[in-house]
Design a protein around this motif. Structure first.
Motif, PDB file in Angstrom:
ATOM      1  N   PRO A   1       0.816  -1.220   0.000  1.00  0.00           N
ATOM      2  CA  PRO A   1       0.000   0.000   0.000  1.00  0.00           C
ATOM      3  C   PRO A   1       0.854   1.277   0.000  1.00  0.00           C
ATOM      4  O   PRO A   1       0.393   2.336  -0.407  1.00  0.00           O
ATOM      5  CB  PRO A   1      -0.812  -0.093   1.292  1.00  0.00           C
ATOM      6  N   HIS A   2       2.104   1.176   0.433  1.00  0.00           N
ATOM      7  CA  HIS A   2       3.002   2.328   0.398  1.00  0.00           C
ATOM      8  C   HIS A   2       3.360   2.737  -1.030  1.00  0.00           C
ATOM      9  O   HIS A   2       3.942   3.807  -1.240  1.00  0.00           O
ATOM     10  CB  HIS A   2       4.281   2.043   1.187  1.00  0.00           C
ATOM     11  N   ALA A   3       3.025   1.886  -2.001  1.00  0.00           N
ATOM     12  CA  ALA A   3       3.277   2.222  -3.403  1.00  0.00           C
ATOM     13  C   ALA A   3       2.545   3.499  -3.789  1.00  0.00           C
ATOM     14  O   ALA A   3       3.067   4.311  -4.559  1.00  0.00           O
ATOM     15  CB  ALA A   3       2.847   1.076  -4.312  1.00  0.00           C
ATOM     16  N   ILE A   4       1.351   3.704  -3.234  1.00  0.00           N
ATOM     17  CA  ILE A   4       0.583   4.906  -3.547  1.00  0.00           C
ATOM     18  C   ILE A   4       1.365   6.147  -3.121  1.00  0.00           C
ATOM     19  O   ILE A   4       1.505   7.104  -3.894  1.00  0.00           O
ATOM     20  CB  ILE A   4      -0.799   4.860  -2.855  1.00  0.00           C
ATOM     21  N   SER A   5       1.907   6.135  -1.912  1.00  0.00           N
ATOM     22  CA  SER A   5       2.696   7.285  -1.433  1.00  0.00           C
ATOM     23  C   SER A   5       3.953   7.479  -2.267  1.00  0.00           C
ATOM     24  O   SER A   5       4.320   8.611  -2.602  1.00  0.00           O
ATOM     25  CB  SER A   5       3.083   7.077   0.030  1.00  0.00           C
ATOM     26  N   LEU A   6       4.617   6.379  -2.594  1.00  0.00           N
ATOM     27  CA  LEU A   6       5.824   6.447  -3.421  1.00  0.00           C
ATOM     28  C   LEU A   6       5.524   7.090  -4.768  1.00  0.00           C
ATOM     29  O   LEU A   6       6.241   7.997  -5.215  1.00  0.00           O
ATOM     30  CB  LEU A   6       6.401   5.046  -3.622  1.00  0.00           C
ATOM     31  N   TRP A   7       4.471   6.641  -5.428  1.00  0.00           N
ATOM     32  CA  TRP A   7       4.115   7.178  -6.741  1.00  0.00           C
ATOM     33  C   TRP A   7       3.665   8.631  -6.633  1.00  0.00           C
ATOM     34  O   TRP A   7       3.909   9.425  -7.536  1.00  0.00           O
ATOM     35  CB  TRP A   7       3.052   6.314  -7.396  1.00  0.00           C
ATOM     36  N   ARG A   8       3.004   8.988  -5.532  1.00  0.00           N
ATOM     37  CA  ARG A   8       2.593  10.385  -5.349  1.00  0.00           C
ATOM     38  C   ARG A   8       3.807  11.298  -5.202  1.00  0.00           C
ATOM     39  O   ARG A   8       3.864  12.368  -5.814  1.00  0.00           O
ATOM     40  CB  ARG A   8       1.685  10.521  -4.133  1.00  0.00           C
TER      41      ARG A   8
ATOM     42  N   TRP B   1      -5.204   4.418  -8.812  1.00  0.00           N
ATOM     43  CA  TRP B   1      -5.638   3.600  -9.944  1.00  0.00           C
ATOM     44  C   TRP B   1      -4.604   2.516 -10.247  1.00  0.00           C
ATOM     45  O   TRP B   1      -4.948   1.362 -10.465  1.00  0.00           O
ATOM     46  CB  TRP B   1      -5.838   4.496 -11.158  1.00  0.00           C
ATOM     47  N   LEU B   2      -3.332   2.894 -10.272  1.00  0.00           N
ATOM     48  CA  LEU B   2      -2.270   1.917 -10.515  1.00  0.00           C
ATOM     49  C   LEU B   2      -2.270   0.819  -9.454  1.00  0.00           C
ATOM     50  O   LEU B   2      -2.180  -0.371  -9.772  1.00  0.00           O
ATOM     51  CB  LEU B   2      -0.900   2.598 -10.523  1.00  0.00           C
ATOM     52  N   TYR B   3      -2.384   1.221  -8.193  1.00  0.00           N
ATOM     53  CA  TYR B   3      -2.359   0.250  -7.095  1.00  0.00           C
ATOM     54  C   TYR B   3      -3.529  -0.729  -7.184  1.00  0.00           C
ATOM     55  O   TYR B   3      -3.361  -1.934  -6.971  1.00  0.00           O
ATOM     56  CB  TYR B   3      -2.384   0.982  -5.748  1.00  0.00           C
ATOM     57  N   ARG B   4      -4.710  -0.234  -7.485  1.00  0.00           N
ATOM     58  CA  ARG B   4      -5.904  -1.093  -7.550  1.00  0.00           C
ATOM     59  C   ARG B   4      -5.845  -2.124  -8.670  1.00  0.00           C
ATOM     60  O   ARG B   4      -6.525  -3.136  -8.614  1.00  0.00           O
ATOM     61  CB  ARG B   4      -7.155  -0.241  -7.733  1.00  0.00           C
TER      62      ARG B   4
ATOM     63  N   PRO C   1      16.369   5.781  -4.164  1.00  0.00           N
ATOM     64  CA  PRO C   1      16.296   6.617  -2.966  1.00  0.00           C
ATOM     65  C   PRO C   1      14.874   6.812  -2.432  1.00  0.00           C
ATOM     66  O   PRO C   1      14.648   6.759  -1.230  1.00  0.00           O
ATOM     67  CB  PRO C   1      16.886   7.954  -3.401  1.00  0.00           C
ATOM     68  N   LEU C   2      13.913   7.045  -3.312  1.00  0.00           N
ATOM     69  CA  LEU C   2      12.533   7.196  -2.852  1.00  0.00           C
ATOM     70  C   LEU C   2      11.986   5.877  -2.302  1.00  0.00           C
ATOM     71  O   LEU C   2      11.264   5.869  -1.305  1.00  0.00           O
ATOM     72  CB  LEU C   2      11.630   7.687  -3.984  1.00  0.00           C
ATOM     73  N   MET C   3      12.327   4.784  -2.947  1.00  0.00           N
ATOM     74  CA  MET C   3      11.870   3.481  -2.470  1.00  0.00           C
ATOM     75  C   MET C   3      12.468   3.175  -1.096  1.00  0.00           C
ATOM     76  O   MET C   3      11.815   2.572  -0.245  1.00  0.00           O
ATOM     77  CB  MET C   3      12.220   2.387  -3.472  1.00  0.00           C
ATOM     78  N   ARG C   4      13.699   3.596  -0.882  1.00  0.00           N
ATOM     79  CA  ARG C   4      14.357   3.372   0.406  1.00  0.00           C
ATOM     80  C   ARG C   4      13.599   4.076   1.523  1.00  0.00           C
ATOM     81  O   ARG C   4      13.465   3.559   2.627  1.00  0.00           O
ATOM     82  CB  ARG C   4      15.804   3.863   0.341  1.00  0.00           C
ATOM     83  N   LYS C   5      13.075   5.262   1.248  1.00  0.00           N
ATOM     84  CA  LYS C   5      12.316   6.021   2.248  1.00  0.00           C
ATOM     85  C   LYS C   5      11.104   5.231   2.739  1.00  0.00           C
ATOM     86  O   LYS C   5      10.731   5.299   3.904  1.00  0.00           O
ATOM     87  CB  LYS C   5      11.864   7.350   1.652  1.00  0.00           C
TER      88      LYS C   5
ATOM     89  N   PRO D   1       6.843  -3.744  -9.210  1.00  0.00           N
ATOM     90  CA  PRO D   1       7.282  -2.582  -8.426  1.00  0.00           C
ATOM     91  C   PRO D   1       6.737  -2.603  -7.002  1.00  0.00           C
ATOM     92  O   PRO D   1       5.730  -3.238  -6.713  1.00  0.00           O
ATOM     93  CB  PRO D   1       6.662  -1.422  -9.211  1.00  0.00           C
ATOM     94  N   ALA D   2       7.426  -1.891  -6.121  1.00  0.00           N
ATOM     95  CA  ALA D   2       6.910  -1.508  -4.806  1.00  0.00           C
ATOM     96  C   ALA D   2       6.470  -2.666  -3.923  1.00  0.00           C
ATOM     97  O   ALA D   2       5.316  -2.771  -3.542  1.00  0.00           O
ATOM     98  CB  ALA D   2       5.773  -0.504  -4.976  1.00  0.00           C
TER      99      ALA D   2
END
Length: 173
Positions: free
Chosen positions: A22-29, A84-87, A126-130, A148-149
């Protein structure tokens, strides 16, 4: 499986059920915010140059029109697209196949035989590491596929499972 499918040798594929983190949404944002801010800075510089150097009037109108379109795209890119991507992103793995299914408008359902897998690796930027996320890259003869993610423990377990199924001997940590 129906009798017709058995008679013709066509297998019925089950839809993969594994989801991304679910953190993929934040990463993509965050990624979308960064790219849109860069785009708006470029537009702002062009608008300033237009007013300072008094370019032709139609150039200013095009820049303002492009800015309006960019605002609409930024709303889509930051708030709607990640959800949308996550769903619509699913994956599944078994001893014979890797399945990737994604997309809402342009639906893609890839079935990759384990016999064709030549390499598998985990990647983290780097963003994924966060967010503690990794992506898993699966290489075949002609192309590369990415899941991904994924959380760290899921990504490493999936990488090792795919390597085991595909009988890949060496896996780098």
């Amino acid at each position: 499986m129906t009798e017709t499918m058995r008679a013709t040798g066509i297998e019925e594929w089950s839809t993969p059920q594994q989801k991304l983190s679910p953190h993929a949404i934040s990463l993509w944002r965050v990624s979308a915010i960064i790219s849109n801010v860069i785009g708006f800075v470029v537009l702002a510089v062009l608008l300033i140059l237009d007013s300072v150097y008094d370019w032709k009037t139609w150039i200013g109108w095009i820049l303002w029109g492009f800015t309006a379109l960019s605002v609409g795209y930024a709303i889509w890119d930051v708030f709607l697209r990640p959800v949308w991507l996550y769903r619509h992103w699913f994956y599944g793995v078994n001893a014979e196949y890797l399945q990737l299914k994604h997309g809402a408008l342009n639906k893609v359902h890839q079935v990759i035989p384990m016999a064709k897998v030549q390499s598998v690796s985990t990647n983290q930027g780097p963003l994924m590491r966060k967010y503690g996320l990794y992506s898993v890259s699966i290489g075949t003869m002609g192309t590369s596929h990415v899941i991904p993610a994924l959380p760290e423990e899921v990504a490493f377990a999936l990488r090792n499972q795919i390597a085991d199924y595909a009988q890949i001997n060496e896996v780098d940590e």
